[in-house]
Design an enzyme around this catalytic site. Sequence first.
Site, PDB file in Angstrom:
ATOM      1  N   HIS A 178       0.756  -1.173   0.020  1.00 34.60           N
ATOM      2  CA  HIS A 178       0.185  -0.028   0.009  1.00 34.60           C
ATOM      3  C   HIS A 178       0.854   1.253   0.117  1.00 34.60           C
ATOM      4  O   HIS A 178       0.336   2.309   0.708  1.00 34.60           O
ATOM      5  CB  HIS A 178      -1.085   0.064   1.186  1.00 34.60           C
ATOM      6  CG  HIS A 178      -2.002  -1.110   1.123  1.00 34.60           C
ATOM      7  ND1 HIS A 178      -3.170  -0.787   0.360  1.00 34.60           N
ATOM      8  CD2 HIS A 178      -2.122  -2.513   1.350  1.00 34.60           C
ATOM      9  CE1 HIS A 178      -3.992  -1.826   0.400  1.00 34.60           C
ATOM     10  NE2 HIS A 178      -3.246  -2.820   0.765  1.00 34.60           N
ATOM     11  N   SER A 219     -14.579 -14.284 -22.921  1.00 36.48           N
ATOM     12  CA  SER A 219     -13.777 -14.917 -22.211  1.00 36.48           C
ATOM     13  C   SER A 219     -14.047 -16.254 -22.044  1.00 36.48           C
ATOM     14  O   SER A 219     -15.107 -16.678 -21.930  1.00 36.48           O
ATOM     15  CB  SER A 219     -13.760 -14.069 -20.928  1.00 36.48           C
ATOM     16  OG  SER A 219     -14.067 -14.774 -19.599  1.00 36.48           O
ATOM     17  N   GLY A 245      -8.754 -11.779  -8.136  1.00 34.39           N
ATOM     18  CA  GLY A 245      -9.140 -11.519  -6.816  1.00 34.39           C
ATOM     19  C   GLY A 245      -8.136 -12.228  -5.847  1.00 34.39           C
ATOM     20  O   GLY A 245      -8.646 -11.949  -4.549  1.00 34.39           O
ATOM     21  N   GLY A 270      -5.018 -11.047  -5.564  1.00 40.62           N
ATOM     22  CA  GLY A 270      -3.701 -10.342  -5.012  1.00 40.62           C
ATOM     23  C   GLY A 270      -2.652 -10.567  -5.667  1.00 40.62           C
ATOM     24  O   GLY A 270      -1.345  -9.988  -5.752  1.00 40.62           O
ATOM     25  N   LEU A 271      -2.849 -11.027  -7.043  1.00 37.09           N
ATOM     26  CA  LEU A 271      -1.816 -11.542  -8.173  1.00 37.09           C
ATOM     27  C   LEU A 271      -1.776 -10.665  -9.246  1.00 37.09           C
ATOM     28  O   LEU A 271      -1.305 -10.888 -10.408  1.00 37.09           O
ATOM     29  CB  LEU A 271      -1.701 -12.708  -8.410  1.00 37.09           C
ATOM     30  CG  LEU A 271      -1.506 -13.667  -7.260  1.00 37.09           C
ATOM     31  CD1 LEU A 271      -1.414 -15.435  -7.646  1.00 37.09           C
ATOM     32  CD2 LEU A 271      -0.209 -13.774  -6.430  1.00 37.09           C
ATOM     33  N   SER A 321      -5.945  -7.899 -12.745  1.00 40.94           N
ATOM     34  CA  SER A 321      -6.569  -6.954 -13.600  1.00 40.94           C
ATOM     35  C   SER A 321      -5.262  -6.094 -14.429  1.00 40.94           C
ATOM     36  O   SER A 321      -5.394  -5.800 -15.546  1.00 40.94           O
ATOM     37  CB  SER A 321      -7.105  -5.801 -12.539  1.00 40.94           C
ATOM     38  OG  SER A 321      -6.173  -5.382 -11.649  1.00 40.94           O
ATOM     39  N   GLU A 364      -7.655   1.367 -16.015  1.00 38.97           N
ATOM     40  CA  GLU A 364      -8.010   0.919 -14.622  1.00 38.97           C
ATOM     41  C   GLU A 364      -8.514   2.109 -13.874  1.00 38.97           C
ATOM     42  O   GLU A 364      -9.542   2.025 -13.023  1.00 38.97           O
ATOM     43  CB  GLU A 364      -6.838   0.234 -13.945  1.00 38.97           C
ATOM     44  CG  GLU A 364      -7.586  -0.912 -13.173  1.00 38.97           C
ATOM     45  CD  GLU A 364      -6.600  -1.834 -12.600  1.00 38.97           C
ATOM     46  OE1 GLU A 364      -7.018  -2.461 -11.523  1.00 38.97           O
ATOM     47  OE2 GLU A 364      -5.309  -2.184 -13.180  1.00 38.97           O
ATOM     48  N   ASP A 377       1.235  -2.000 -10.250  1.00 37.72           N
ATOM     49  CA  ASP A 377       0.863  -3.578 -10.939  1.00 37.72           C
ATOM     50  C   ASP A 377       1.157  -3.369 -12.472  1.00 37.72           C
ATOM     51  O   ASP A 377       1.584  -4.303 -12.925  1.00 37.72           O
ATOM     52  CB  ASP A 377      -0.518  -3.744 -10.468  1.00 37.72           C
ATOM     53  CG  ASP A 377      -1.037  -3.950  -9.240  1.00 37.72           C
ATOM     54  OD1 ASP A 377       0.098  -4.270  -8.571  1.00 37.72           O
ATOM     55  OD2 ASP A 377      -1.973  -4.025  -8.910  1.00 37.72           O
TER      56      ASP A 377
END
Length: 407
Positions: free
Chosen positions: A49, A82, A139, A141-142, A145, A177, A189
Site C-alpha cells: 500500500h 472470455s 481477486g 492479490g496477483l 487486472s 483501470e 501493478d
Amino acid sequence: MTRFGHERAGAPLSVEIQAHAAAFRARFGPDGALRLFFAPGRVNLMGAHLDYNGGPVMPTAIDRGTFIALRPRADRRLRLASSSEERVLELALSDLPSERSGLWADYPLGVAIELLRARHGNESITGIDLFFGGNLPVGAGLSSSASICVGTAFALNAAWSLGLGRMDEVRAALAAERGFVGVQCGIMDPYAVGLARPGHVLWLDCKDATSAHLPFDFEHLRLAVIDSGVRRELAEGAFNLRVAECRAAFERLAPHEPGARCLRDVRYATFEAHRAELAPSESRRAEHVLREVSRTFAARDALAEGRPESMGRLMSEAHASLRDLFEVSCPELDAILEAASGVEGVLGGRLTGAGFGGCAVVLLESGAEEALERRVVERFSRRFGRAPRVDFFAGDHGPRELELGSD
Ligand code: GLA
C-alpha cells in the site's frame, strides 16, 4: 503440488496456449490465422500500500497470467469474450461506451478506448475478435487486472501496428483501470507486469516512477504463493477507502511538512508530533505507510548485500503491520503465515496485493518447499476444513507474443 517457473510441473504453456486457441475457434469460428499473447501476473514482496502514497515497492512477475487470442476482422466491430463465461460482447469501434458496465470486459474495453483516444483519426483501425483466458486466480492479490490490461495494450498495439513503446502500454493500462474501470490503484501493478525481467525483482519508486531491476537469487531462494481462497466481494470499495484514509492523513500532516508531495514525504518525527490531529484509523494507516517505507529501503539493502534472512524478517514485520495497523488481513492469511513461520528454511512472509483475503507470499530457502507445504496445508486444513493452494514461482518476462506450439 503444482510447481511453476524452473520447476514447472503443470501443463506446459504450449499446451495451455493450444487449448486457448481451440477455445477461441469454438467461440468465434474456425477460419483465419490467430495471434496469441501472454502477460504475467505479479507478486509484491515489499512496499504494501505504498504505491499510491508515493513510496517504493518491490514486485516480481510470475509465470502465470493472461492468455489473449485475437483475429482481425474485415469490418469495424470489436468482439470480446472470455473463457469464464458464454457471453460475447459486441460493439462498433466508432461507438464505444463512455460508461463502465461493471463486468470483466470493462478492463480490456477501457484499454481499447485509451489506445484509440490517443490516436487521432482512427478510421484505418480494423475490428478485432479478442478471447481472454489464463491461469491466474482473479481477486487473489496477483494482479489479474494489470495482467489483462497490460496484455490487452500489448496485443492491440501489435494487432493495430500502433508503434507504441512499453511505457505507453503501461500508461494505457493504468489509465484504463483508474478511469474507465474506476479503481483508484497506484502505479505498481502495470509497471510490475510491463517491466518484468526474469531472475529479478523490480525496484519501483512510485514518487517519480524511477525503476531498477534487482537481481534475485532464484537458485538458492524460493517464493511460495499460498492462496487463502478468501475472496472479498467488497474489496474494491475497501481498497478505495484505504486510499481515501491515507489521503486524509496526508492532508492533515502536510501543513507541518513544507514541501511534502505525498504521505511518503512526511518524516516519522513529524507524524509522531502531530498524530493526535488525525482520526485514529488515519493515524494507524499513516504509521503503517511510514514504517513500511523504511522497511522497504532496508529490504532492498538486504537483498543487495546477500542477507535474505533480513529480507524475510522485514516481510514478516510488514505482515504484522498490515494486520494490526492497516487492517487488511484476515484469519486465513494470518494462519498461513503463522504456520509457515515455524518451518526450518522459511525466512519470512506476508500477505501480498491489497489484502482482504487473496494470497500470502513466503520467502524460503530452496529445499524447504515440501516441509512448508506439508505444515501449512496440515494446519490450515485442521482449522478451516479445506486445503490452501501452494505454488512456487520463479520470475518471468513481461508481456509477449507466443507462437502456437511454442513454450
Ligand atoms: C492493489 C493495487 C496496487 C497496490 C496494492 C497494495 O494490488 O492494485 O496498486 O496498491 O493493492 O500494495
